[in-house]
Design a protein around this motif. Structure first.
Motif, PDB file in Angstrom:
ATOM      1  N   GLY A  59       0.822  -1.210   0.000  1.00 51.65           N
ATOM      2  CA  GLY A  59       0.000   0.000   0.000  1.00 51.65           C
ATOM      3  C   GLY A  59       0.854   1.257   0.000  1.00 51.65           C
ATOM      4  O   GLY A  59       0.570   2.219  -0.715  1.00 51.65           O
ATOM      5  N   LEU A  60       1.932   1.247   0.806  1.00 48.35           N
ATOM      6  CA  LEU A  60       2.856   2.385   0.828  1.00 48.35           C
ATOM      7  C   LEU A  60       3.512   2.585  -0.531  1.00 48.35           C
ATOM      8  O   LEU A  60       3.642   3.708  -1.023  1.00 48.35           O
ATOM      9  CB  LEU A  60       3.936   2.158   1.891  1.00 48.35           C
ATOM     10  CG  LEU A  60       3.524   2.340   3.352  1.00 48.35           C
ATOM     11  CD1 LEU A  60       4.635   1.860   4.269  1.00 48.35           C
ATOM     12  CD2 LEU A  60       3.176   3.790   3.644  1.00 48.35           C
ATOM     13  N   TYR A  61       3.929   1.469  -1.124  1.00 47.98           N
ATOM     14  CA  TYR A  61       4.573   1.554  -2.435  1.00 47.98           C
ATOM     15  C   TYR A  61       3.617   2.112  -3.489  1.00 47.98           C
ATOM     16  O   TYR A  61       3.961   3.014  -4.254  1.00 47.98           O
ATOM     17  CB  TYR A  61       5.064   0.170  -2.867  1.00 47.98           C
ATOM     18  CG  TYR A  61       5.252   0.069  -4.357  1.00 47.98           C
ATOM     19  CD1 TYR A  61       6.337   0.680  -4.977  1.00 47.98           C
ATOM     20  CD2 TYR A  61       4.305  -0.582  -5.150  1.00 47.98           C
ATOM     21  CE1 TYR A  61       6.493   0.630  -6.346  1.00 47.98           C
ATOM     22  CE2 TYR A  61       4.459  -0.633  -6.512  1.00 47.98           C
ATOM     23  CZ  TYR A  61       5.545  -0.027  -7.113  1.00 47.98           C
ATOM     24  OH  TYR A  61       5.676  -0.072  -8.458  1.00 47.98           O
ATOM     25  N   LEU A  62       2.387   1.588  -3.528  1.00 50.69           N
ATOM     26  CA  LEU A  62       1.423   2.020  -4.544  1.00 50.69           C
ATOM     27  C   LEU A  62       1.070   3.489  -4.367  1.00 50.69           C
ATOM     28  O   LEU A  62       0.980   4.241  -5.350  1.00 50.69           O
ATOM     29  CB  LEU A  62       0.165   1.155  -4.461  1.00 50.69           C
ATOM     30  CG  LEU A  62      -0.874   1.362  -5.573  1.00 50.69           C
ATOM     31  CD1 LEU A  62      -0.250   1.098  -6.940  1.00 50.69           C
ATOM     32  CD2 LEU A  62      -2.084   0.455  -5.357  1.00 50.69           C
ATOM     33  N   ALA A  63       0.881   3.914  -3.110  1.00 51.78           N
ATOM     34  CA  ALA A  63       0.558   5.319  -2.863  1.00 51.78           C
ATOM     35  C   ALA A  63       1.691   6.230  -3.323  1.00 51.78           C
ATOM     36  O   ALA A  63       1.459   7.290  -3.916  1.00 51.78           O
ATOM     37  CB  ALA A  63       0.278   5.528  -1.368  1.00 51.78           C
ATOM     38  N   ALA A  77      11.190   8.374   7.098  1.00 52.52           N
ATOM     39  CA  ALA A  77      10.257   7.554   6.318  1.00 52.52           C
ATOM     40  C   ALA A  77      10.867   6.199   5.990  1.00 52.52           C
ATOM     41  O   ALA A  77      10.210   5.155   6.108  1.00 52.52           O
ATOM     42  CB  ALA A  77       9.872   8.290   5.023  1.00 52.52           C
ATOM     43  N   ASN A  78      12.140   6.204   5.591  1.00 47.49           N
ATOM     44  CA  ASN A  78      12.823   4.950   5.288  1.00 47.49           C
ATOM     45  C   ASN A  78      12.916   4.072   6.531  1.00 47.49           C
ATOM     46  O   ASN A  78      12.732   2.854   6.462  1.00 47.49           O
ATOM     47  CB  ASN A  78      14.220   5.241   4.744  1.00 47.49           C
ATOM     48  CG  ASN A  78      14.948   3.985   4.319  1.00 47.49           C
ATOM     49  OD1 ASN A  78      15.731   3.416   5.079  1.00 47.49           O
ATOM     50  ND2 ASN A  78      14.700   3.540   3.106  1.00 47.49           N
ATOM     51  N   PHE A  79      13.190   4.689   7.687  1.00 46.45           N
ATOM     52  CA  PHE A  79      13.282   3.948   8.941  1.00 46.45           C
ATOM     53  C   PHE A  79      11.953   3.269   9.262  1.00 46.45           C
ATOM     54  O   PHE A  79      11.908   2.094   9.653  1.00 46.45           O
ATOM     55  CB  PHE A  79      13.678   4.901  10.064  1.00 46.45           C
ATOM     56  CG  PHE A  79      13.676   4.280  11.431  1.00 46.45           C
ATOM     57  CD1 PHE A  79      14.733   3.490  11.861  1.00 46.45           C
ATOM     58  CD2 PHE A  79      12.607   4.478  12.291  1.00 46.45           C
ATOM     59  CE1 PHE A  79      14.726   2.915  13.122  1.00 46.45           C
ATOM     60  CE2 PHE A  79      12.594   3.919  13.550  1.00 46.45           C
ATOM     61  CZ  PHE A  79      13.657   3.129  13.968  1.00 46.45           C
ATOM     62  N   LEU A  80      10.847   3.996   9.093  1.00 49.03           N
ATOM     63  CA  LEU A  80       9.535   3.434   9.405  1.00 49.03           C
ATOM     64  C   LEU A  80       9.187   2.271   8.476  1.00 49.03           C
ATOM     65  O   LEU A  80       8.636   1.256   8.911  1.00 49.03           O
ATOM     66  CB  LEU A  80       8.461   4.530   9.309  1.00 49.03           C
ATOM     67  CG  LEU A  80       8.567   5.640  10.355  1.00 49.03           C
ATOM     68  CD1 LEU A  80       7.537   6.734  10.094  1.00 49.03           C
ATOM     69  CD2 LEU A  80       8.381   5.073  11.765  1.00 49.03           C
ATOM     70  N   ILE A 115      11.134  -0.642  -1.691  1.00 47.31           N
ATOM     71  CA  ILE A 115       9.985   0.183  -1.315  1.00 47.31           C
ATOM     72  C   ILE A 115      10.425   1.285  -0.356  1.00 47.31           C
ATOM     73  O   ILE A 115      10.016   2.441  -0.476  1.00 47.31           O
ATOM     74  CB  ILE A 115       8.876  -0.688  -0.683  1.00 47.31           C
ATOM     75  CG1 ILE A 115       8.258  -1.602  -1.747  1.00 47.31           C
ATOM     76  CG2 ILE A 115       7.794   0.182  -0.042  1.00 47.31           C
ATOM     77  CD1 ILE A 115       7.300  -2.636  -1.190  1.00 47.31           C
ATOM     78  N   GLY A 116      11.293   0.920   0.606  1.00 44.27           N
ATOM     79  CA  GLY A 116      11.809   1.930   1.526  1.00 44.27           C
ATOM     80  C   GLY A 116      12.550   3.040   0.799  1.00 44.27           C
ATOM     81  O   GLY A 116      12.406   4.225   1.132  1.00 44.27           O
ATOM     82  N   THR A 117      13.333   2.668  -0.207  1.00 45.59           N
ATOM     83  CA  THR A 117      14.078   3.657  -0.989  1.00 45.59           C
ATOM     84  C   THR A 117      13.135   4.575  -1.755  1.00 45.59           C
ATOM     85  O   THR A 117      13.294   5.807  -1.756  1.00 45.59           O
ATOM     86  CB  THR A 117      15.021   2.948  -1.978  1.00 45.59           C
ATOM     87  OG1 THR A 117      15.929   2.116  -1.256  1.00 45.59           O
ATOM     88  CG2 THR A 117      15.812   3.961  -2.794  1.00 45.59           C
ATOM     89  N   VAL A 118      12.131   3.974  -2.408  1.00 50.03           N
ATOM     90  CA  VAL A 118      11.173   4.761  -3.187  1.00 50.03           C
ATOM     91  C   VAL A 118      10.404   5.725  -2.288  1.00 50.03           C
ATOM     92  O   VAL A 118      10.229   6.912  -2.608  1.00 50.03           O
ATOM     93  CB  VAL A 118      10.201   3.821  -3.940  1.00 50.03           C
ATOM     94  CG1 VAL A 118       9.057   4.621  -4.562  1.00 50.03           C
ATOM     95  CG2 VAL A 118      10.937   3.033  -5.014  1.00 50.03           C
ATOM     96  N   VAL A 119       9.930   5.237  -1.148  1.00 51.03           N
ATOM     97  CA  VAL A 119       9.172   6.083  -0.222  1.00 51.03           C
ATOM     98  C   VAL A 119      10.031   7.227   0.306  1.00 51.03           C
ATOM     99  O   VAL A 119       9.576   8.372   0.383  1.00 51.03           O
ATOM    100  CB  VAL A 119       8.617   5.235   0.945  1.00 51.03           C
ATOM    101  CG1 VAL A 119       8.030   6.138   2.033  1.00 51.03           C
ATOM    102  CG2 VAL A 119       7.556   4.260   0.453  1.00 51.03           C
ATOM    103  N   MET A 144      13.081  -9.589   0.584  1.00 48.92           N
ATOM    104  CA  MET A 144      13.751  -8.541   1.336  1.00 48.92           C
ATOM    105  C   MET A 144      14.207  -7.398   0.424  1.00 48.92           C
ATOM    106  O   MET A 144      14.121  -6.229   0.790  1.00 48.92           O
ATOM    107  CB  MET A 144      14.945  -9.131   2.079  1.00 48.92           C
ATOM    108  CG  MET A 144      14.560 -10.096   3.193  1.00 48.92           C
ATOM    109  SD  MET A 144      13.515  -9.330   4.442  1.00 48.92           S
ATOM    110  CE  MET A 144      14.660  -8.140   5.134  1.00 48.92           C
ATOM    111  N   VAL A 145      14.689  -7.748  -0.774  1.00 58.18           N
ATOM    112  CA  VAL A 145      15.127  -6.709  -1.717  1.00 58.18           C
ATOM    113  C   VAL A 145      13.949  -5.830  -2.117  1.00 58.18           C
ATOM    114  O   VAL A 145      14.060  -4.602  -2.189  1.00 58.18           O
ATOM    115  CB  VAL A 145      15.786  -7.345  -2.956  1.00 58.18           C
ATOM    116  CG1 VAL A 145      15.951  -6.313  -4.068  1.00 58.18           C
ATOM    117  CG2 VAL A 145      17.144  -7.921  -2.592  1.00 58.18           C
TER     118      VAL A 145
END
Length: 277
Positions: free
Chosen positions: A19-23, A189-192, A156-160, A150-151
């Protein structure tokens, strides 16, 4: 893996990450007036593919792993792995050996193109049935495509984080301190996001333990191996200082404060208890 509770938790965490990635992808598409398709291709195909290739190469290089020859010293490891792969219906991965300073093992890559690295310290410490449990655990990670999972989570963390950086910069109205605020916000954001990724990592360890137990017929050999590995790591420094490699290992020897916060592994005691129950 038959634990419904773990499956449900993994499903919830995976759904939140998606959901985070799509948003984020929708925001980037709308903010820059570009089609959603190239955004999806870049963030789902190109970025994870690059991280996967680089991560696999770095894991092998930073551990100092070398090919494991099929001679008298290691023949039993090759035969054991071949037998397990037959039972698990998967191709035999490359086997490598490394001096890691502590008894440990890790798998990287994917099913059909994977690598299993075991430390020389591990080979000298474990009995054959215990080693079989460890190998089965690492093969389960490959079979379940855990490295790819994991990758994707890290991507997703990087994109967010990039998206948050851009948003804060756009809203900053050329404030001189805007860059710093945007950078801090992106790191937060990346940490979360990584909290969710680490949750998946902990669940995957339980899954790999359970899969290994099923394929070797008992959880006790792997439980004994984890006890020996944990005891064998006490008072010894890991020769591998790459946190990414430590996260892949069956026992994470990284005891830094950050690692305690972003734990990639559940407590060893709980893993042993589950294996014996």
């Amino acid at each position: 893996m038959n634990d419904l509770g773990l499956q449900l938790r993994m499903a919830v965490v995976g759904t939140v990450l998606f959901g985070l990635y799509l948003a984020t992808a929708l925001f980037v598409s709308a903010a820059f007036g570009i089609s959603l398709v190239p955004v999806l291709i870049l963030s789902i195909v190109l970025l994870p593919a690059g991280q996967y290739k680089l991560g696999k190469w770095l894991a092998i290089r930073s551990s100092g792993a070398e090919e494991m020859p099929e001679d008298a010293r290691f023949q039993h490891v090759h035969r054991m792995t071949e037998s397990l792969c037959d039972d698990m219906d998967m191709d035999k991965p490359r086997l490598m050996v490394a001096k890691m300073g502590v008894p440990n093992a890790f798998a990287t890559g994917r099913k059909g193109a994977g690598v299993v690295v075991v430390s020389s310290e591990l080979l000298s410490l474990l009995e054959d049935d215990e080693l079989e449990g460890v190998i089965a655990h690492e093969l389960a990670h490959l079979k379940n495509r855990d490295t790819i999972t994991m990758v994707l989570g890290q991507s997703i963390g990087t994109v967010v984080s990039y998206a948050v950086f851009i948003v804060v910069q756009l809203l900053g109205d050329d404030n001189p301190g805007g860059f710093i605020v945007a950078y801090v916000a992106s790191m937060l954001a990346n940490f979360l996001v990584m909290l969710f990724v680490m949750a998946i990592s902990r669940y995957r360890e339980y899954v790999a333990d359970d899969d290994a137990r099923q394929y070797i017929g008992s959880g006790d050999p792997l439980a004994r191996a984890l006890e020996k590995i944990s005891a064998g790591a006490e008072g010894r420094e890991s020769a591998v200082d790459d946190s990414g490699v430590n996260a892949l290992c069956i026992f994470n020897a990284d005891r830094s404060l950050l690692q305690q916060i972003l734990s990639t592994h559940p407590p060893t005691e709980k893993r042993i208890e589950r294996l014996r129950n």
